[in-house]
Design a protein around this motif. Structure first.
Motif, PDB file in Angstrom:
ATOM      1  N   MET A 278      31.733  44.192  43.216  1.00  0.00           N
ATOM      2  CA  MET A 278      31.652  44.726  44.577  1.00  0.00           C
ATOM      3  C   MET A 278      31.756  43.606  45.608  1.00  0.00           C
ATOM      4  O   MET A 278      32.374  43.770  46.665  1.00  0.00           O
ATOM      5  N   TYR A 280      33.449  41.003  45.494  1.00  0.00           N
ATOM      6  CA  TYR A 280      34.835  40.570  45.636  1.00  0.00           C
ATOM      7  C   TYR A 280      35.803  41.749  45.741  1.00  0.00           C
ATOM      8  O   TYR A 280      36.992  41.612  45.463  1.00  0.00           O
ATOM      9  N   SER A 281      35.286  42.906  46.175  1.00  0.00           N
ATOM     10  CA  SER A 281      36.114  44.073  46.508  1.00  0.00           C
ATOM     11  C   SER A 281      37.049  44.458  45.370  1.00  0.00           C
ATOM     12  O   SER A 281      38.242  44.686  45.574  1.00  0.00           O
ATOM     13  N   THR A 282      36.494  44.561  44.173  1.00  0.00           N
ATOM     14  CA  THR A 282      37.315  44.811  42.991  1.00  0.00           C
ATOM     15  C   THR A 282      37.077  46.214  42.434  1.00  0.00           C
ATOM     16  O   THR A 282      35.956  46.537  42.032  1.00  0.00           O
ATOM     17  N   VAL A 305      34.374  53.528  43.994  1.00  0.00           N
ATOM     18  CA  VAL A 305      34.966  52.208  43.716  1.00  0.00           C
ATOM     19  C   VAL A 305      35.636  52.147  42.351  1.00  0.00           C
ATOM     20  O   VAL A 305      36.198  51.108  41.983  1.00  0.00           O
ATOM     21  N   LEU A 345      40.121  50.487  46.267  1.00  0.00           N
ATOM     22  CA  LEU A 345      39.990  49.190  46.926  1.00  0.00           C
ATOM     23  C   LEU A 345      39.321  49.332  48.289  1.00  0.00           C
ATOM     24  O   LEU A 345      38.471  48.507  48.658  1.00  0.00           O
ATOM     25  N   THR A 346      39.668  50.361  49.021  1.00  0.00           N
ATOM     26  CA  THR A 346      39.049  50.584  50.335  1.00  0.00           C
ATOM     27  C   THR A 346      37.544  50.791  50.197  1.00  0.00           C
ATOM     28  O   THR A 346      36.750  50.231  50.962  1.00  0.00           O
ATOM     29  N   ALA A 348      35.670  49.739  47.679  1.00  0.00           N
ATOM     30  CA  ALA A 348      35.072  48.484  47.223  1.00  0.00           C
ATOM     31  C   ALA A 348      34.910  47.513  48.381  1.00  0.00           C
ATOM     32  O   ALA A 348      33.923  46.766  48.444  1.00  0.00           O
ATOM     33  N   ARG A 349      35.850  47.503  49.309  1.00  0.00           N
ATOM     34  CA  ARG A 349      35.743  46.629  50.473  1.00  0.00           C
ATOM     35  C   ARG A 349      34.555  47.015  51.352  1.00  0.00           C
ATOM     36  O   ARG A 349      33.902  46.149  51.944  1.00  0.00           O
ATOM     37  N   ARG A 350      34.291  48.304  51.437  1.00  0.00           N
ATOM     38  CA  ARG A 350      33.112  48.740  52.206  1.00  0.00           C
ATOM     39  C   ARG A 350      31.835  48.227  51.560  1.00  0.00           C
ATOM     40  O   ARG A 350      30.903  47.782  52.242  1.00  0.00           O
ATOM     41  N   CYS A 351      31.767  48.295  50.227  1.00  0.00           N
ATOM     42  CA  CYS A 351      30.590  47.772  49.527  1.00  0.00           C
ATOM     43  C   CYS A 351      30.456  46.268  49.731  1.00  0.00           C
ATOM     44  O   CYS A 351      29.349  45.757  49.929  1.00  0.00           O
ATOM     45  N   ALA A 352      31.563  45.550  49.679  1.00  0.00           N
ATOM     46  CA  ALA A 352      31.531  44.098  49.879  1.00  0.00           C
ATOM     47  C   ALA A 352      30.977  43.762  51.256  1.00  0.00           C
ATOM     48  O   ALA A 352      30.177  42.830  51.408  1.00  0.00           O
TER      49      ALA A 352
END
Length: 408
Positions: A278, A280-282, A305, A345-346, A348-352
């Protein structure tokens, strides 16, 4: 006594300890010596321990196990003697309610996730920690930024990843963690944790085979780059044949590879691996083995995610029928995540972004320095300000002063 002697010799300004049950002696020694202490908690929040077997005490109920411990005469005598000698207030039985740990008696407890990504607490557990005045500080993952570090030419795996990224190739990382590829009798290579019909070996072979089915190619430079961390077993692949585009190694620097860029991470879903993914937005495919990995697989789906492929339960799969079905399911999950990668990916980016707001190492250092300088004072150093306010399902409380309960 040994922990007290150690701290007397070391004379620290602040004591930092692992709160997952193994450093209670250091916690108690710090309390006896009136040394400020900070606990580290690397599970998914204080509610996460409720799903661990050490907390549930299955097949016994918690009350049954509590009675056995409290009424065990040698244990009771030892607790009474320690309390009398050192002025502590250790309890005779086990922590109550279910899921509570007795190792949070510190000025602050550093939680290595964000408040909104933690596992939920039951109302009873949240009330117990609030009553104990535990000071949970959500600092997020403690990952050092490797920007500028020496990426040497002999670091072949990382260099291959960087090269693949530059060429626009898909990069797939696969790791089933360390325990399931170990000799652990219940959760390891030959174990069937949680009543699974697949051993750890069968599970890993199905995961690796499914990855080869999804992305295997006929040449080194063709198709996706596959990175598989297989663990220390001799000939872990068995009869599986890795395709030319797969790099199969005993272990990898997982953080650096995720940081370099991975399109999909097939993981067992352990807390550290899930949090790193998370951070690294993976996007992920989670193939859980046991314990908190199951919760994290559900969390991956709920957060959007990634996908999960649950470990099959039931009678032993002696003819590999279930394993073949599981292998096909893994293959399909990987292909689906890659086909819909932008959506995952979107999310995961929110989690990051949420994890990065916690501050990570800088927040943890700030807490440690504040505690070292001011002891248990919270007013004026703003420990609770290091983490976001919890939502309605997140039980954040400020806490210190819980009387630790002695266990076996």
């Amino acid at each position: 006594p040994g922990a007290i002697r150690f701290l007397c010799e070391l004379r620290p300004d602040v004591v930092v300890y692992d709160a997952i049950m193994t450093c209670r002696d250091i916690m108690c020694a710090a309390k006896v010596l009136k040394k400020p202490a900070v606990a580290m908690w690397t599970l998914a929040g204080p509610g996460a321990f409720a799903t661990h077997s050490a907390a549930t005490m299955l097949p016994l109920t918690l009350d049954e196990a509590d009675g056995l411990v409290a009424n065990f005469a040698p244990h009771a005598d030892a607790v009474e003697r320690i309390n009398r000698t050192y002025g502590l207030q250790l309890c005779q039985g086990l922590p109550q309610p279910a899921g509570k740990v007795d190792s949070f008696d510190a000025e602050a407890v550093l939680i290595t996730t964000s408040a909104d990504l933690q596992d939920p607490m039951t109302p009873e557990l949240a009330h117990a920690y609030e009553k104990d005045d535990v000071n949970f500080v959500y600092v997020g993952p403690l990952l050092a930024d490797s920007t500028g570090t020496n990426r040497t030419a002999d670091d072949e795996v990382l260099q291959r990843v960087l090269c693949a990224r530059a060429q626009g190739r898909l990069v797939v990382l696969v790791s089933m963690g360390t325990l399931i590829v170990s000799d652990h009798k219940l959760n390891g290579w030959d174990g069937r944790s949680g009543g699974s019909c697949l051993t750890g070996r069968q599970l890993c072979h199905a995961v690796w085979g499914g990855t080869f089915d999804a992305f295997g190619s006929r040449s080194v430079e063709e198709g996706a780059l596959l990175i598989l961390s297989l663990g220390p077993k001799a000939n872990p692949l068995g009869d599986l044949v890795a395709p030319p585009n797969a790099i199969c190694v005993t272990s990898v620097n997982q953080q650096r590879i995720l940081e370099a860029g991975v399109d999909v991470f097939l993981t067992h879903g352990g807390q550290n691996s899930f949090t790193e993914a998370m951070m690294y937005s993976t996007p992920v495919v989670v193939c859980p083995g046991f314990g908190d990995q199951v919760l994290n697989s559900n969390k991956a789906v709920a957060l959007g995610v990634g996908l999960k492929v649950d470990r099959p339960q039931g009678d032993c799969d002696t003819e590999d029928v279930v394993a073949l079905k599981y292998r096909a399911d893994v293959c399909q999950a990987l292909l689906k995540v890659c086909a819909e990668q932008q959506t995952f990916l979107t999310a995961a980016r929110r989690c990051a972004a949420r994890l990065r707001k916690t501050g990570g190492i800088s927040s943890a250092v700030r807490v440690l320095l504040s505690v070292a300088a001011g002891g248990k004072s919270r007013e004026g150093i703003g420990l609770s300000g290091c983490s976001p306010k919890p939502g309605p399902d997140c039980a954040l409380s400020a806490s210190h002063g819980a009387a630790p309960r002695a266990g076996v």
